[in-house]
Scaffold this motif. Structure first.
Motif: not given
Length: 246
Positions: A193-203
């Motif tokens: 769940v951590t690798t979802s809409t908020m985290t993935v693009p910026l990282v």
């Protein structure tokens, strides 16, 4: 400019319909052919599907226009300044803040707190559930922040990613043996769940931008892989959180 954005948005709408169509067909086929029941609230389903398509297209367009460029620009700027400390602090803050705001993590933390209260693992009070959920979210956010720092240092130093991933999953296996059984499933889900809409693009933008800015690094080979760390470390941290709470 506006015409180009409009054309790109139209393409994103077509792609969103194409991507969601198989899901709709599978659900409709099982509902009508296997369950042999009409779709409940057909009007609501259709209107909701339209909103999902529009929202997905706008989200993808927003990533291309905003999140990806700003992530790459900040990574390039920090790399050119040559300050490893500033870069690692930014990486940790980025991982921590995006994960803490991740909608999927908020939902699973609240659900985990409710289930823990029902199972008697924590007191069945709103305060206890809130404290448990917040603690779980902060633990996952800290783990992702630490993971992004490790990933950034890997790009800077040129370390091979496979040895770090193998070592990390060996740590997951060891923690699984010692962690309370009721936290293991939550820990494994937290990695997803951590690798979802908020985290993935910026990282992802951070990794690609950093690999582009450092001489001798290949954005395709070295720029990706940060998400693997972000999905790995929450499992270790959450199982450690379960041991501490129990």
């Amino acid at each position: 400019m506006m015409r180009e954005v409009g054309a790109a948005l139209a393409r994103d709408l077509v792609f969103a319909v194409r991507d969601l169509l198989p899901i709709v067909l599978v659900v409709a086929a099982f509902q009508l052919l296997v369950l042999r029941a009409p779709l409940p609230d057909l009007a609501g389903i259709l209107s909701g599907s339209v909103l999902v398509v529009v929202g997905l297209a706008l989200f993808v367009r927003g990533l291309d226009l905003g999140l990806f460029p700003i992530g790459e620009t900040m990574a390039l700027g920090l790399a050119k300044r040559g300050s490893v400390w500033a870069l690692t602090i930014f990486a940790f803050a980025l991982g921590f803040s995006t994960t803490a705001a991740e909608p999927a993590l908020i939902a699973i933390a609240a659900e985990a707190a409710a289930v823990a209260a029902e199972a008697g693992a924590i007191a069945p009070t709103p305060d206890a559930q809130q404290s448990y959920a917040v603690g779980l979210r902060l633990t996952v956010a800290l783990s992702v922040g630490a993971a992004i720092v490790v990933g950034v240092i890997r790009i800077i130093r040129g370390w091979p990613i496979h040895w770090l991933i193998i070592g990390g999953y060996l740590g997951v296996l060891v923690m699984t043996v010692f962690a309370p059984p009721d936290i293991v499933g939550i820990a494994y889900d937290s990695g997803g769940v951590t690798t979802s809409t908020m985290t993935v693009p910026l990282v992802t933008a951070l990794g690609v931008g950093l690999a582009t800015a450092i001489r001798g690094r290949n954005p395709m080979v070295d720029g990706f892989g940060l998400i693997a760390f972000a999905s790995l470390t929450p499992m270790v941290f959450v199982m450690g959180y379960g041991i501490f709470v129990s």
